[in-house]
Design a protein around this motif. Sequence first.
Motif, PDB file in Angstrom:
ATOM      1  N   PHE A   1       0.816  -1.211   0.000  1.00  0.00           N
ATOM      2  CA  PHE A   1       0.000   0.000   0.000  1.00  0.00           C
ATOM      3  C   PHE A   1       0.856   1.271   0.000  1.00  0.00           C
ATOM      4  CE2 PHE A   1      -4.481  -1.084   0.249  1.00  0.00           C
ATOM      5  CZ  PHE A   1      -4.416  -2.449   0.405  1.00  0.00           C
ATOM      6  N   GLY A   2       2.151   1.105  -0.261  1.00  0.00           N
ATOM      7  CA  GLY A   2       3.030   2.261  -0.454  1.00  0.00           C
ATOM      8  C   GLY A   2       3.327   3.041   0.814  1.00  0.00           C
ATOM      9  N   MET A   3       3.272   2.384   1.972  1.00  0.00           N
ATOM     10  CA  MET A   3       3.561   3.108   3.219  1.00  0.00           C
ATOM     11  C   MET A   3       5.069   3.283   3.388  1.00  0.00           C
ATOM     12  SD  MET A   3       0.905   1.086   5.700  1.00  0.00           S
ATOM     13  CE  MET A   3       1.321   1.965   7.200  1.00  0.00           C
ATOM     14  N   PRO A   4       5.527   4.457   3.820  1.00  0.00           N
ATOM     15  CA  PRO A   4       6.972   4.655   4.031  1.00  0.00           C
ATOM     16  C   PRO A   4       7.465   3.835   5.223  1.00  0.00           C
ATOM     17  CG  PRO A   4       5.734   6.614   4.664  1.00  0.00           C
ATOM     18  CD  PRO A   4       4.745   5.669   4.070  1.00  0.00           C
TER      19      PRO A   4
ATOM     20  N   GLY B   1       9.161   4.295   8.092  1.00  0.00           N
ATOM     21  CA  GLY B   1       8.902   4.732   9.461  1.00  0.00           C
ATOM     22  C   GLY B   1       7.457   4.495   9.865  1.00  0.00           C
ATOM     23  N   LYS B   2       6.550   4.777   8.933  1.00  0.00           N
ATOM     24  CA  LYS B   2       5.128   4.602   9.218  1.00  0.00           C
ATOM     25  C   LYS B   2       4.786   3.123   9.333  1.00  0.00           C
ATOM     26  CE  LYS B   2       0.695   6.524   8.204  1.00  0.00           C
ATOM     27  NZ  LYS B   2      -0.180   7.204   7.282  1.00  0.00           N
ATOM     28  N   ARG B   3       5.451   2.292   8.519  1.00  0.00           N
ATOM     29  CA  ARG B   3       5.201   0.839   8.583  1.00  0.00           C
ATOM     30  C   ARG B   3       5.588   0.302   9.959  1.00  0.00           C
ATOM     31  NH1 ARG B   3       7.776   0.423   3.481  1.00  0.00           N
ATOM     32  NH2 ARG B   3       9.541  -0.666   4.414  1.00  0.00           N
ATOM     33  N   ARG B   4       6.754   0.746  10.424  1.00  0.00           N
ATOM     34  CA  ARG B   4       7.231   0.265  11.729  1.00  0.00           C
ATOM     35  C   ARG B   4       6.282   0.696  12.844  1.00  0.00           C
ATOM     36  NH1 ARG B   4      12.363   1.163   9.601  1.00  0.00           N
ATOM     37  NH2 ARG B   4      12.387   3.335  10.275  1.00  0.00           N
ATOM     38  N   ALA B   5       5.933   1.981  12.830  1.00  0.00           N
ATOM     39  CA  ALA B   5       5.082   2.522  13.901  1.00  0.00           C
ATOM     40  C   ALA B   5       3.700   1.870  13.879  1.00  0.00           C
ATOM     41  CB  ALA B   5       4.958   4.033  13.737  1.00  0.00           C
ATOM     42  N   ARG B   6       3.143   1.737  12.683  1.00  0.00           N
ATOM     43  CA  ARG B   6       1.780   1.181  12.556  1.00  0.00           C
ATOM     44  C   ARG B   6       1.770  -0.310  12.944  1.00  0.00           C
ATOM     45  NH1 ARG B   6      -3.465   2.351  12.968  1.00  0.00           N
ATOM     46  NH2 ARG B   6      -4.758   1.305  11.445  1.00  0.00           N
ATOM     47  N   SER B   7       2.821  -1.050  12.571  1.00  0.00           N
ATOM     48  CA  SER B   7       2.901  -2.474  12.938  1.00  0.00           C
ATOM     49  C   SER B   7       2.895  -2.614  14.458  1.00  0.00           C
ATOM     50  CB  SER B   7       4.175  -3.117  12.400  1.00  0.00           C
ATOM     51  OG  SER B   7       4.193  -3.082  11.005  1.00  0.00           O
ATOM     52  N   ALA B   8       3.722  -1.805  15.121  1.00  0.00           N
ATOM     53  CA  ALA B   8       3.808  -1.880  16.587  1.00  0.00           C
ATOM     54  C   ALA B   8       2.456  -1.526  17.201  1.00  0.00           C
ATOM     55  CB  ALA B   8       4.898  -0.932  17.076  1.00  0.00           C
ATOM     56  N   GLU B   9       1.845  -0.486  16.678  1.00  0.00           N
ATOM     57  CA  GLU B   9       0.550  -0.030  17.199  1.00  0.00           C
ATOM     58  C   GLU B   9      -0.515  -1.122  17.037  1.00  0.00           C
ATOM     59  OE1 GLU B   9      -0.730   3.446  15.085  1.00  0.00           O
ATOM     60  OE2 GLU B   9      -2.768   3.308  15.868  1.00  0.00           O
ATOM     61  N   LEU B  10      -0.536  -1.739  15.862  1.00  0.00           N
ATOM     62  CA  LEU B  10      -1.578  -2.743  15.593  1.00  0.00           C
ATOM     63  C   LEU B  10      -1.359  -4.033  16.383  1.00  0.00           C
ATOM     64  CD1 LEU B  10      -2.148  -2.216  11.785  1.00  0.00           C
ATOM     65  CD2 LEU B  10      -3.851  -1.946  13.582  1.00  0.00           C
ATOM     66  N   LEU B  11      -0.105  -4.419  16.546  1.00  0.00           N
ATOM     67  CA  LEU B  11       0.162  -5.635  17.320  1.00  0.00           C
ATOM     68  C   LEU B  11      -0.250  -5.435  18.776  1.00  0.00           C
ATOM     69  CD1 LEU B  11       3.534  -6.895  15.803  1.00  0.00           C
ATOM     70  CD2 LEU B  11       1.263  -7.877  15.529  1.00  0.00           C
TER      71      LEU B  11
ATOM     72  N   HIS C   1       6.221   0.718  -5.671  1.00  0.00           N
ATOM     73  CA  HIS C   1       6.189   0.113  -4.331  1.00  0.00           C
ATOM     74  C   HIS C   1       5.629  -1.304  -4.392  1.00  0.00           C
ATOM     75  CE1 HIS C   1       1.812   0.790  -3.955  1.00  0.00           C
ATOM     76  NE2 HIS C   1       2.027   1.956  -4.509  1.00  0.00           N
ATOM     77  N   GLY C   2       4.683  -1.530  -5.324  1.00  0.00           N
ATOM     78  CA  GLY C   2       4.101  -2.856  -5.480  1.00  0.00           C
ATOM     79  C   GLY C   2       5.130  -3.858  -5.985  1.00  0.00           C
ATOM     80  N   PHE C   3       5.917  -3.430  -6.957  1.00  0.00           N
ATOM     81  CA  PHE C   3       6.975  -4.275  -7.521  1.00  0.00           C
ATOM     82  C   PHE C   3       7.962  -4.688  -6.425  1.00  0.00           C
ATOM     83  CE2 PHE C   3      11.433  -3.697  -8.944  1.00  0.00           C
ATOM     84  CZ  PHE C   3      11.594  -4.895  -9.621  1.00  0.00           C
ATOM     85  N   VAL C   4       8.383  -3.721  -5.613  1.00  0.00           N
ATOM     86  CA  VAL C   4       9.342  -4.001  -4.525  1.00  0.00           C
ATOM     87  C   VAL C   4       8.723  -4.976  -3.514  1.00  0.00           C
ATOM     88  CG1 VAL C   4      10.625  -2.976  -2.600  1.00  0.00           C
ATOM     89  CG2 VAL C   4      10.550  -1.806  -4.799  1.00  0.00           C
ATOM     90  N   ALA C   5       7.452  -4.756  -3.173  1.00  0.00           N
ATOM     91  CA  ALA C   5       6.788  -5.614  -2.178  1.00  0.00           C
ATOM     92  C   ALA C   5       6.696  -7.057  -2.677  1.00  0.00           C
ATOM     93  CB  ALA C   5       5.398  -5.064  -1.869  1.00  0.00           C
ATOM     94  N   VAL C   6       6.301  -7.227  -3.932  1.00  0.00           N
ATOM     95  CA  VAL C   6       6.153  -8.577  -4.496  1.00  0.00           C
ATOM     96  C   VAL C   6       7.514  -9.275  -4.534  1.00  0.00           C
ATOM     97  CG1 VAL C   6       5.542  -9.873  -6.588  1.00  0.00           C
ATOM     98  CG2 VAL C   6       4.108  -7.965  -5.845  1.00  0.00           C
ATOM     99  N   TYR C   7       8.536  -8.547  -4.984  1.00  0.00           N
ATOM    100  CA  TYR C   7       9.877  -9.129  -5.087  1.00  0.00           C
ATOM    101  C   TYR C   7      10.443  -9.450  -3.698  1.00  0.00           C
ATOM    102  CZ  TYR C   7      14.826  -9.608  -6.236  1.00  0.00           C
ATOM    103  OH  TYR C   7      16.094 -10.075  -6.356  1.00  0.00           O
ATOM    104  N   LEU C   8      10.266  -8.513  -2.784  1.00  0.00           N
ATOM    105  CA  LEU C   8      10.805  -8.702  -1.435  1.00  0.00           C
ATOM    106  C   LEU C   8      10.161  -9.901  -0.747  1.00  0.00           C
ATOM    107  CD1 LEU C   8      12.807  -7.096   0.472  1.00  0.00           C
ATOM    108  CD2 LEU C   8      10.739  -6.390   1.660  1.00  0.00           C
ATOM    109  N   ARG C   9       8.871 -10.086  -0.955  1.00  0.00           N
ATOM    110  CA  ARG C   9       8.179 -11.234  -0.350  1.00  0.00           C
ATOM    111  C   ARG C   9       8.797 -12.545  -0.845  1.00  0.00           C
ATOM    112  NH1 ARG C   9       4.827 -14.711  -2.497  1.00  0.00           N
ATOM    113  NH2 ARG C   9       3.868 -16.105  -0.991  1.00  0.00           N
ATOM    114  N   GLU C  10       9.050 -12.629  -2.143  1.00  0.00           N
ATOM    115  CA  GLU C  10       9.664 -13.841  -2.705  1.00  0.00           C
ATOM    116  C   GLU C  10      11.076 -14.044  -2.151  1.00  0.00           C
ATOM    117  OE1 GLU C  10       8.291 -16.145  -4.355  1.00  0.00           O
ATOM    118  OE2 GLU C  10       6.511 -15.294  -5.298  1.00  0.00           O
ATOM    119  N   MET C  11      11.795 -12.944  -1.965  1.00  0.00           N
ATOM    120  CA  MET C  11      13.162 -13.067  -1.458  1.00  0.00           C
ATOM    121  C   MET C  11      13.172 -13.508   0.012  1.00  0.00           C
ATOM    122  SD  MET C  11      15.158 -12.638  -3.944  1.00  0.00           S
ATOM    123  CE  MET C  11      13.886 -13.422  -4.920  1.00  0.00           C
ATOM    124  N   LEU C  12      12.179 -13.038   0.773  1.00  0.00           N
ATOM    125  CA  LEU C  12      12.084 -13.474   2.175  1.00  0.00           C
ATOM    126  C   LEU C  12      11.826 -14.980   2.237  1.00  0.00           C
ATOM    127  CD1 LEU C  12       9.974 -10.606   3.810  1.00  0.00           C
ATOM    128  CD2 LEU C  12      12.262 -11.328   4.502  1.00  0.00           C
TER     129      LEU C  12
END
Lengths: 278, 244
Positions: A102-105, A107-117, B2-13
């Motif tokens: 969903f294109g989240m940057p 820093g926001k991914r880290r903060a939101r993950s912690a918040e949601l968990l 961002h979608g391309f990176v997410a799809v690729y990164l998931r496969e790499m993980l």
Amino acid sequence: MIRIEQLQKSYGSVQALAGIDLKVGRGELFAFLGPNGAGKTTTIRILTGLTRIGGGRVFIGGHDIVADPLAAKRQCGLVPQHVNLDSELSVLENLDIHGRLFGMPPGKRRARSAELLHYVEMADRAGHPVKQLSGGLKRRLMIARSLMHEPNILFLDEPTVGLDPAIRRRIWALIKRVQQDGATVFLTTHYIEEAEFLAGRVAFLDRGRIVALDRPQALMDGLGAWAVDRIDGETMATRCFATREEATAYSAAQDCGFTLRRVNLEDAFLNLTGKKVS
Amino acid sequence: MHGFVAVYLREMLILKYRFKRQLAGMAISPLLYLITFGYAMGDLIRFGEQSYLHFLLPGLVAMASMTQAFAIATDINVARFYWNIFEEFQTSPISNLSYVAGETLAGMTRALLGVLVILVLALPFGVVLCYGPLFWLAVLLNCFVFASLAVAMAMLVKSHADQSLLTNFIITPMAFLGGTFFPVDKLPAWIQAALHCLPLTHASSAIRASSLGQQPRLIDYLVLLGIGLVFFWLALHSVNRARD
């Protein structure tokens, strides 16, 4: 928030949705109630972009799902009926990949993950592989993941199916909280008590059509307050009564097994369609 | 993006978590081919100045880059049919191009890993070839061709069983007939013509020529690029078919 106009879908000769019209407002907790095969999952799959629309139009947050699917998808979070987590990845990695999609940057991914968990009470499980989680924890993680990008609308397809009653109650409390925090919630269920407990409005869906749409209490109004299930061998017949005294008197006159209970949405559904939800 | 990176990164993980098993799996077949056809029988066959092992190794590189790149189809199908993870991509605001590019690059990465495994395995057999830019360009193009084909097929098939059929009828015959184990130019003209329709024949030719210090043919690279672009386009237009 959600506008559906004459939504149709067929699979070969089978008509799954036969022209649904519906509006769900901002902040509402709305439930689709119906038996298996009524078209509940098909509706949610179309609304979230998993299934192609057969006919009609759907607008999510004002965006046409056919003309502008990516904008419509940005508004939505989905908790599907079956578990669709990456079982080889950790809890945190599942949330992170979703945030990236969903294109989240970062820093926001880290903060939101912690918040949601913390929100779903799984903060101590962040590094655990998903395959080690119980069914209830997986369901909570799926709800957390669906909220990761702060969607305006949360779709839940049979969110508590297969879970034991105690875990079901925890999931209900979580869903209520999501709505209280401002999201519109659209859920499908075939659990009567789930729709009654959670929903502000309920639509009865039967064979791809909405047969009734109102507040749960309004759907039950007119049936009375008490019901007696008369159980005779393999068959069960239900009658509704205005008062407990009438229901008790009727029960006492039976020469077979019976259950005396409050009227519920199942009775309203039965009254309208001639069949039970579950 | 961002979608391309997410799809690729998931496969790499996932690749990271399966790394040791993947490496072992990638090593088994090439090792057996090197021992059986190269080491045990290799002295019986010579191609001019070259030993059979020198002839065989570029063929194995071509074959491994094909099979490992195509193997991404299995991962996609497992994610699609068994784990339902494909739904996560379908409900996300990412374009079909992002999805296909991410999965294709993941397939290419896996294939490159498979090629490196072969090159390392060849060292104890005393086979060191010329691994210059034209060698790697041919390998990359071959990976691109079969990773794109894999993504397209993974979108078009209706079950995991269909995927196995495709492997049996397309990939396995090509692995043996695409100039991997024997020189295509020794065959009758009509068979040569038929085998030149296979992308692997061009990959084997380019990889072998470049690794043996010969001048590779431009046409092989152009054919691989052309077929790769066609398969990539097919994959791009097959994503929507996977819905429903």
